[in-house]
Design an enzyme around this catalytic site. Structure first.
Site, PDB file in Angstrom:
ATOM      1  N   ASP A   1       0.886  -1.113   0.092  1.00  0.00           N
ATOM      2  CA  ASP A   1      -0.126  -0.101  -0.038  1.00  0.00           C
ATOM      3  C   ASP A   1       0.958   1.118  -0.075  1.00  0.00           C
ATOM      4  OD1 ASP A   1      -2.240   1.648   0.651  1.00  0.00           O
ATOM      5  OD2 ASP A   1      -2.991   0.385   1.689  1.00  0.00           O
TER       6      ASP A   1
ATOM      7  N   HIS B   1      -9.391  -1.058  -8.454  1.00  0.00           N
ATOM      8  CA  HIS B   1      -9.130  -0.082  -7.464  1.00  0.00           C
ATOM      9  C   HIS B   1      -8.353   0.771  -8.203  1.00  0.00           C
ATOM     10  CE1 HIS B   1      -9.169   1.924  -3.460  1.00  0.00           C
ATOM     11  NE2 HIS B   1      -7.737   1.968  -3.600  1.00  0.00           N
TER      12      HIS B   1
HETATM   13  C1  HEM Z   1      -9.292   0.087   3.155  1.00  0.00           C
HETATM   14  C2  HEM Z   1      -9.217   0.817   2.073  1.00  0.00           C
HETATM   15  C3  HEM Z   1      -8.292   0.782   1.181  1.00  0.00           C
HETATM   16  C4  HEM Z   1      -7.260  -0.397   0.599  1.00  0.00           C
HETATM   17  C5  HEM Z   1      -7.266  -1.351   1.360  1.00  0.00           C
HETATM   18  C6  HEM Z   1      -6.645   0.307  -0.392  1.00  0.00           C
HETATM   19  C7  HEM Z   1      -5.765  -0.238  -1.176  1.00  0.00           C
HETATM   20  C8  HEM Z   1      -5.062   0.154  -2.131  1.00  0.00           C
HETATM   21  C9  HEM Z   1      -3.844  -0.401  -2.871  1.00  0.00           C
HETATM   22  C10 HEM Z   1      -3.459  -1.849  -2.565  1.00  0.00           C
HETATM   23  C11 HEM Z   1      -3.412   0.177  -3.697  1.00  0.00           C
HETATM   24  C12 HEM Z   1      -2.130   0.015  -4.741  1.00  0.00           C
HETATM   25  C13 HEM Z   1      -1.040   0.402  -4.358  1.00  0.00           C
HETATM   26  C14 HEM Z   1      -0.744   1.856  -3.998  1.00  0.00           C
HETATM   27  O1  HEM Z   1      -0.529   2.571  -5.021  1.00  0.00           O
HETATM   28  O2  HEM Z   1      -0.680   2.493  -2.968  1.00  0.00           O
HETATM   29  C15 HEM Z   1      -4.091   1.533  -3.928  1.00  0.00           C
HETATM   30  C16 HEM Z   1      -3.994   2.561  -4.642  1.00  0.00           C
HETATM   31  C17 HEM Z   1      -4.613   3.921  -4.515  1.00  0.00           C
HETATM   32  N1  HEM Z   1      -5.679   3.985  -3.615  1.00  0.00           N
HETATM   33 FE1  HEM Z   1      -6.683   3.009  -2.329  1.00  0.00          FE
HETATM   34  N2  HEM Z   1      -7.228   1.547  -0.751  1.00  0.00           N
HETATM   35  C18 HEM Z   1      -8.098   1.660  -0.100  1.00  0.00           C
HETATM   36  C19 HEM Z   1      -9.126   2.922   0.178  1.00  0.00           C
HETATM   37  C20 HEM Z   1      -8.691   4.076  -0.595  1.00  0.00           C
HETATM   38  C21 HEM Z   1      -9.489   5.250  -0.694  1.00  0.00           C
HETATM   39  C22 HEM Z   1     -10.781   5.622   0.464  1.00  0.00           C
HETATM   40  C23 HEM Z   1      -8.862   5.991  -1.499  1.00  0.00           C
HETATM   41  C24 HEM Z   1      -9.519   7.595  -1.934  1.00  0.00           C
HETATM   42  C25 HEM Z   1     -10.511   7.979  -1.882  1.00  0.00           C
HETATM   43  C26 HEM Z   1      -7.845   5.613  -2.223  1.00  0.00           C
HETATM   44  C27 HEM Z   1      -7.244   5.844  -2.922  1.00  0.00           C
HETATM   45  C28 HEM Z   1      -6.389   5.120  -3.748  1.00  0.00           C
HETATM   46  C29 HEM Z   1      -5.274   5.802  -4.867  1.00  0.00           C
HETATM   47  C30 HEM Z   1      -5.520   7.423  -5.393  1.00  0.00           C
HETATM   48  C31 HEM Z   1      -4.503   4.899  -5.401  1.00  0.00           C
HETATM   49  C32 HEM Z   1      -3.486   5.115  -6.184  1.00  0.00           C
HETATM   50  C33 HEM Z   1      -3.985   4.807  -7.346  1.00  0.00           C
HETATM   51  C34 HEM Z   1      -2.975   5.021  -8.712  1.00  0.00           C
HETATM   52  O3  HEM Z   1      -2.821   5.976  -9.065  1.00  0.00           O
HETATM   53  O4  HEM Z   1      -2.450   4.027  -9.431  1.00  0.00           O
HETATM   54  N3  HEM Z   1      -7.905   4.201  -1.737  1.00  0.00           N
HETATM   55  N4  HEM Z   1      -5.385   1.338  -2.702  1.00  0.00           N
END
Ligand code: HEM
Length: 409
Positions: free
Chosen positions: A220, A314
């Site tokens: 993450d 996601h």
């Molecule tokens: C428990 C809830 C969540 C989990 C487990 C989760 C998990 C992840 C994972 C594994 C990634 C891919 C690795 C990374 O770039 O960090 C990711 C990317 C991302 N997440 Fe989440 N996420 C969660 C909630 C959210 C929320 C609520 C938001 C915003 C409203 C968010 C926004 C993003 C963004 C902006 C990326 C990067 C996307 C990119 O440019 O590739 N995430 N998240």
């Protein structure tokens, strides 16, 4: 009011120093950092705890003022907190000068000898803060309440609040001591509204990227903007022309308690779990190939014409490209609070996202995720807050000083 007068302002008696314990604590304070983590200075170009790599333990807490609050009393509390933060982040106990002699020692000595442990304390204000201190006209428009999102199951008792503090450290005892100190210094002035505590993995030696595994087993933070990049920093910190001086270099933080349906998630086949995110679980690489930091190819199709990274993955839905460039620095912690009444784990992520404006950061991304994120089926948003975090604190000063002292009534 002078600094001395503010420190001596009402409500201080109950937290005052003067006991033998404090004297001993001051004598025995380490001059060099202890084993775990160097000191992160409280004073810097912005508040500490925003751009610094995530520490292993965190407490997020909100406070509500008592009925008698006014601008002067708020200033006195913020000076007590800022003075304490400066000392604690150096690995020193809170000294006697923080209040007039009274019934309770200023420092309990609980973290004595533990060193600074990368402790940071980051303070913010909720929308209600501005009403409580008579500064409603100075409330920034970007602090408007977050919209309701489909499927939110929010507990208001665990959201919002007049004041916010994020306390993070690489030593759990140092972090808890700082939380308890902040609470004791608020005594008589503000009551703890909620506290949420989290943790993450210790940095792995040799890893350059500050990514951590969350409780779903994913790396993450991979696509986080780099604080070293000036353009990205401008999407995290408030630096736009016309920003009031108290907010320059500050930020907005969204805090969400997001429970994970882990008993269900953990039974899913690996392929399904990887499809939900769009990245491989083992190394965080995109499903279109490469290594963790290879850019995902969102246009790539399998031979049968189906996108390699699913339409509802996601990372596809959250990426800046599909959200008018929306950028935020995600800097959250995992939590585990035992079992729920139904026997399932009360566990998930304390999502903490920093941005220069939530209306162009968190809000559009969450709107899109809430409409169909494949990961969202295994998540429940249970608490939500938005705070504005003022800019840097000058030595000897306090958080929000320019707002409280220079804004006309
Ligand atoms: C428990 C809830 C969540 C989990 C487990 C989760 C998990 C992840 C994972 C594994 C990634 C891919 C690795 C990374 O770039 O960090 C990711 C990317 C991302 N997440 Fe989440 N996420 C969660 C909630 C959210 C929320 C609520 C938001 C915003 C409203 C968010 C926004 C993003 C963004 C902006 C990326 C990067 C996307 C990119 O440019 O590739 N995430 N998240």
């Amino acid at each position: 009011m002078t600094r001395r007068a503010l420190l001596g302002a009402t409500g201080l008696g109950a937290v005052a120093g003067g006991g033998a314990l404090v004297a001993a604590a001051v004598r025995e304070a380490p001059t060099a950092p202890g084993g775990a983590g160097a000191a992160v200075p409280f004073h810097g170009p912005q508040q500490a705890g925003i751009l610094h790599p995530r520490q292993t333990h965190a407490h997020l807490a909100a406070f509500d003022f008592g009925v008698r609050t006014d601008r002067g009393r708020a200033a006195a509390l913020l000076l007590r907190w800022s003075t304490a933060a400066e000392r604690l982040t150096r690995g020193e106990p809170v000294g006697e000068e923080i209040g007039p002699p009274g019934s309770r020692a200023a420092d309990t000595g609980v973290a004595l000898g533990s060193g600074p442990a990368s402790l940071t304390l980051t303070f913010g204000f909720g929308a209600s803060f501005f009403d409580r201190v008579g500064l409603a006209t100075a409330r920034p428009e970007a602090l408007a309440p977050l919209p309701a999102f489909p499927d939110d199951r929010l507990d208001p008792a665990r959201g919002d609040g007049d004041l916010f503090v994020q306390i993070a450290a690489d030593d759990p005892l140092v972090g808890l001591h700082a939380l308890r100190t902040v609470q004791r210094l608020a005594h008589g002035e503000a009551k703890t509204r909620w506290v949420m505590s989290g943790f993450t993995t210790a940095p792995v030696p040799g890893r350059t990227a500050p990514t951590h595994r969350n409780l779903m087993g994913q790396l993450d933070g991979t696509a986080n903007p780099s604080p070293a990049d000036a353009a990205a920093r401008d999407r995290i910190l408030v630096n736009a022309p016309g920003t009031p001086p108290w907010l320059a270099g500050g930020s907005y933080v969204v805090v969400r308690r997001i429970r994970m349906l882990l008993d269900h998630w953990d039974t899913l086949p690996l392929e399904h779990r990887e499809q939900a995110v769009g990245r491989r679980a083992a190394d965080g690489s995109p499903l279109t190939g490469g290594a963790e930091h290879t850019a995902p190819d969102l246009a790539a199709n399998r031979p049968d014409g189906v996108p390699v990274i699913a339409y509802n993955a996601h990372i596809r839905l959250a990426a800046p490209t599909g959200n008018s460039g929306a950028t935020m620095l995600r800097r959250g912690w995992s939590y585990y609070d035992g079992l729920r009444p139904d026997g399932t784990p009360d566990a998930g992520m304390l999502f903490v996202a920093w941005q220069s404006d939530p209306r162009t950061g968190f809000v559009p991304v969450q709107r899109r995720l809430a409409r169909g994120d494949a990961l969202g089926r295994y998540l429940v948003h249970e608490a939500s807050s938005l705070f504005v975090v003022p800019g840097s604190v000058r030595p000897g000063g306090y958080v929000g000083q320019a707002l409280l002292e220079d804004t006309p009534s």
